[in-house]
Scaffold this active site. Structure first.
Site, mmCIF file in Angstrom:
data_model
loop_
_atom_site.group_PDB
_atom_site.id
_atom_site.type_symbol
_atom_site.label_atom_id
_atom_site.label_comp_id
_atom_site.label_asym_id
_atom_site.label_seq_id
_atom_site.Cartn_x
_atom_site.Cartn_y
_atom_site.Cartn_z
ATOM 1 N N ASP A 16 0.398 -0.146 -1.084
ATOM 2 C CA ASP A 16 1.578 0.568 -1.562
ATOM 3 C C ASP A 16 1.826 0.294 -3.048
ATOM 4 O OD1 ASP A 16 3.854 2.125 -1.424
ATOM 5 O OD2 ASP A 16 4.693 1.078 0.305
ATOM 6 N N ASP A 45 7.363 9.822 2.258
ATOM 7 C CA ASP A 45 8.238 9.013 3.101
ATOM 8 C C ASP A 45 9.101 9.905 3.981
ATOM 9 O OD1 ASP A 45 7.322 6.567 2.382
ATOM 10 O OD2 ASP A 45 8.961 6.046 1.042
HETATM 11 C C1 GLA Z 1 7.357 2.511 0.710
HETATM 12 C C2 GLA Z 1 6.420 3.238 1.645
HETATM 13 C C3 GLA Z 1 6.929 3.133 3.063
HETATM 14 C C4 GLA Z 1 7.055 1.665 3.441
HETATM 15 C C5 GLA Z 1 7.920 0.927 2.434
HETATM 16 C C6 GLA Z 1 7.903 -0.564 2.678
HETATM 17 O O1 GLA Z 1 8.585 3.148 0.634
HETATM 18 O O2 GLA Z 1 6.241 4.563 1.255
HETATM 19 O O3 GLA Z 1 6.073 3.791 3.948
HETATM 20 O O4 GLA Z 1 5.781 1.091 3.512
HETATM 21 O O5 GLA Z 1 7.509 1.161 1.109
HETATM 22 O O6 GLA Z 1 8.690 -1.251 1.789
#
Ligand code: GLA
Length: 734
Positions: free
Chosen positions: A412, A482
């Site tokens: 990420d 997301d």
């Molecule tokens: C980001 C990602 C999510 C999740 C969060 C965790 O927002 O896109 O899918 O993994 O971080 O903190």
């Protein structure tokens, strides 16, 4: 005579061409003028690698030929090599540019585009894929006009806002007809995609690193390579362009163990429990996952350091033993004991001020000493331009990845750049920070994917903040957004599909009401929308009703049967929600239905198997006579066409979507000739046999249950956001 009136291959700044240039070089005396003249060319089989940058590749030299045109600017001694790779697959050319300083003085590159393309007219519609966090890749279109149209990023990553992929289409082009061109950049940082129409109505496309805040010192004897750009051409509409790109990306961008391997169905813990995880909770969830047929269990954020929320511990990559008493190894052994593979979440490029890493290396972050820093999600960006930071990431991640049986990693990156500065670079090189970061990132990704070739890596940047071909050269899939709401996701996935294969876009079934939109959509729709992407789940199965889990089990079994077609087949867009927003096409769903349906079909490589989906946005009473038109079938192959009967009573879930609707062939639209091809037709049932051309051109009438009256639920089968899957199984002649 003026260069302005000619089509130029790689225009310079400061000539009689007054359009925006592809290159601008600042010399020691302050001049920015250069003049590249032809020296020589070579043509070689295959595709050369680029120094430190991800690039397209061939497995065999016969798959491509590369032309290298060498030019030189006599004043500065800069040699420019323009590279053109033509692939045997039709419709794709890639380009890049390499600068070598063969002079005696240092220069600064202020602009070094990857491609410049002069087109003879301006009769094009420009299409961009824009958005923001949780609403990535919305299509925006407009006619090209005199002046400049451009999108880009100066956020340090390719961005949620404007993807480094644009399309030009002739105004009359549609999904299946007309001339369409796509331009994509194999790069994950600041970019600019631009069309300039001059007052003689010719168009110049430039694609490359964004010149804003870019200034690269090129001392004598050194080289600089601009990232590779991809041009896709289609004479038969958007679908053809997309399919050419999908095929190309799967064959010449995505690589390694997972290039052609079927991807496992995963369950991710994020929307199930966010930061609030423990071994006990995770194992409970994993047991449920195994029960319904999931293959890989992924522990998302919250497992390391003192991480209870997003304010601490990024950088400290050791398991929190209060949450995981046996560490990663203990949990992974138990997950494997349940018969599941195990995966984890990491965010290696970042550090929280509240962390051991920041205390040890406060100078490792990108921020300007003595100046206030813009915060983003309570975290700072490590300066990946520094070798020692890259080494830290490579070594700390190697330790994590080898500490347990880990078969999947979600990588990420949750903030954008603001205050660009590197304490490791002198003042005159601060214009290199952003690109050096990207080169450093690529080194980390390259080393780690080489050290751990079996791990399935998934890119992520708060959803689709870094969804580009650069990342896909290392990681075969990226978390698309997301936003997991099925209605939004259907649109997001469809818009990704213009430039990327859906097997590269991860998509998950999540809970209802949805955590981002609070919308309720049928479980069946959530499944169907997700299964066209890299498929998984992200919800708390422990909270789900028995019937829902039964439904999931059945959906997962079905997916496994059709996984190869969905992941590796050819994807076709049909009608689209977007149809309702195009200029002149209405827009009121309730008034005219334009844009109320989304229609997808995925066909196996040999054309004998296909899966289709028809989804509706809103119910319109007493109007919907729906027809699903499959695409890409073989006209003379007889297919078994069916949708499935669902055993469970979906009314329990508060929606009605899953009752089986009758489907029949619209006989009145068929010619005698086509009708004579029928061998068996069961009339008012969802299960019949028909030839490919009958299905594609006659369509399959979905009647009349799509709509109907509200008080009688025997008639009103399909609520808002309903969708159906259709299966086509061709008879292969022995
Ligand atoms: C980001 C990602 C999510 C999740 C969060 C965790 O927002 O896109 O899918 O993994 O971080 O903190």
């Amino acid at each position: 005579f003026s260069l302005e009136h000619l089509k130029l291959e790689y225009p310079v700044y400061g000539s009689s061409d007054y359009r925006y240039p592809a290159v601008e070089i600042l010399q020691e005396n302050g001049s920015r003028i250069s003049d590249f003249t032809y020296v020589s060319y070579t043509i070689a089989a295959g595709k050369p690698k680029l120094q430190g940058l991800p690039a397209t590749y061939t497995e065999k030299d016969e798959e491509a030929q590369t032309l290298c045109v060498k030019l030189k600017d006599e004043v500065t001694g800069i040699v420019l090599e323009l590279l053109y790779t033509i692939f045997t697959q039709r419709g794709i050319i890639t380009r890049s540019a390499r600068f070598t300083n063969e002079g005696t003085s240092s220069v600064h590159l202020l602009n070094a585009m990857s491609l410049s393309l002069d087109l003879p007219d301006k009769d094009y519609v420009w299409m961009q894929f824009s958005g923001a966090w949780s609403r990535e890749r919305h299509v925006k279109e407009r006619r090209l006009e005199q002046g400049i149209q451009s999108v880009g990023s100066i956020r340090g990553n390719s961005s949620h806002e404007h993807n480094p992929f644009i399309v030009l289409r002739r105004p009359s082009a549609t999904e299946n007809a007309g001339e369409v061109m796509g331009f994509s950049l194999i790069y994950s940082g600041n970019h600019r995609m631009q069309a300039e129409v001059d007052t003689h109505d010719t168009t110049r496309i430039t694609v490359g690193i964004n010149p804003q805040n870019f200034c690269w010192q090129l001392p004598a004897g050194e080289s600089f390579e601009a990232p590779e750009a991809v041009m896709a051409y289609a004479e038969n509409g958007f679908n053809q362009m997309s399919q050419r790109l999908h095929h190309f990306i799967r064959e010449h961008i995505i690589r390694g163990t997972w290039q052609k391997k079927e991807r496992p169905i995963l369950l991710n813990s994020w929307e199930a429990s966010y930061f609030d995880i423990s071994e006990k909770k995770l194992l409970k969830l994993a047991k449920e996952a195994k029960e319904v047929g999931i293959e890989l269990f992924v522990m998302d954020d919250g497992w390391f350091g003192e991480r209870m929320d997003d304010s601490s511990s990024l950088g400290d990559w050791e398991a929190n033993t209060k949450k995981l008493p046996g560490g990663l190894k203990g949990l992974s052994d138990k997950i494997h004991g349940l018969g599941l593979q195990f995966g984890i979440w990491v965010e290696p490029e970042m550090v929280n001020v509240k962390s051991k890493l920041y205390v040890a290396h406060p100078d490792w972050t990108i921020e300007i000493p003595g100046q206030p820093h813009s915060e983003g999600r309570n975290q700072r960006i490590l300066d990946l331009g520094r070798r020692e930071v890259q080494d830290y990431i490579i070594e700390s991640m190697s330790k994590v990845f080898s500490s347990a049986d880990i078969s999947y990693v979600k990588w990420d990156m949750n903030r954008t750049f603001s205050d660009y500065y590197s304490t490791a670079l002198p003042p005159e090189r601060q214009g290199e920070v952003a690109h050096r970061y990207v080169l450093g990132l690529y080194r980390c990704m390259r080393e780690l994917t080489e050290r751990f070739p079996e791990i399935l890596f998934e890119g992520c940047a708060a959803g689709g903040n870094r969804f580009d071909l650069g990342i896909l050269c290392y990681f075969p899939q990226i978390w698309g957004s997301d936003d997991t709401d099925a209605l939004c996701r259907a649109e997001i996935e469809e818009n990704y599909s213009y430039g990327y294969p859906l097997s590269a876009v991860s998509a998950h079934v999540s809970a209802c009401p949805n955590h981002q939109t609070l919308r309720n959509t049928p479980l069946e729709t959530r499944f169907q929308v997700a299964c066209f992407g890299s498929f998984g789940y992200e919800c708390n199965l422990c909270d789900m009703k028995k019937e829902e889990k039964e439904a999931m089990k059945e959906q997962i079994a079905l997916y496994k049967k059709w996984r190869k077609v969905l992941q590796q087949g050819t994807f076709y867009r049909g009608r689209s929600f977007y149809d309702g927003t195009q200029s002149g096409m209405g827009g009121s769903v309730l008034a005219d239905e334009a844009g109320n349906q989304m229609e997808w079909t995925c066909v196996s490589e040999d054309g004998t198997k296909a899966v289709g989906m028809l989804m509706q946005k809103l119910v319109v009473p007493n109007t919907q006579q729906q027809t699903y038109y499959p695409k890409g079938l073989l006209p003379d192959v007889r297919y078994h066409f069916y949708n499935r009967k669902l055993k469970y009573n979906i009314k329990e879930f508060g929606d009605l979507v899953n009752t089986v609707s009758p489907v029949h062939i619209r006989q009145d639209s068929l010619t005698h000739q086509v009708l004579s091809k029928f061998v068996k037709m069961d009339g008012e049932t969802e299960d019949f046999h028909a030839y490919g051309d009958t299905l594609m051109y006659g369509g399959v009438h979905v009647s009349p249950a799509f709509g109907g009256t509200g008080y009688n639920d025997k008639v009103r089968h399909y609520p808002d956001f309903a969708s159906r899957l259709y299966f086509m199984d061709g008879e292969v002649k022995k």
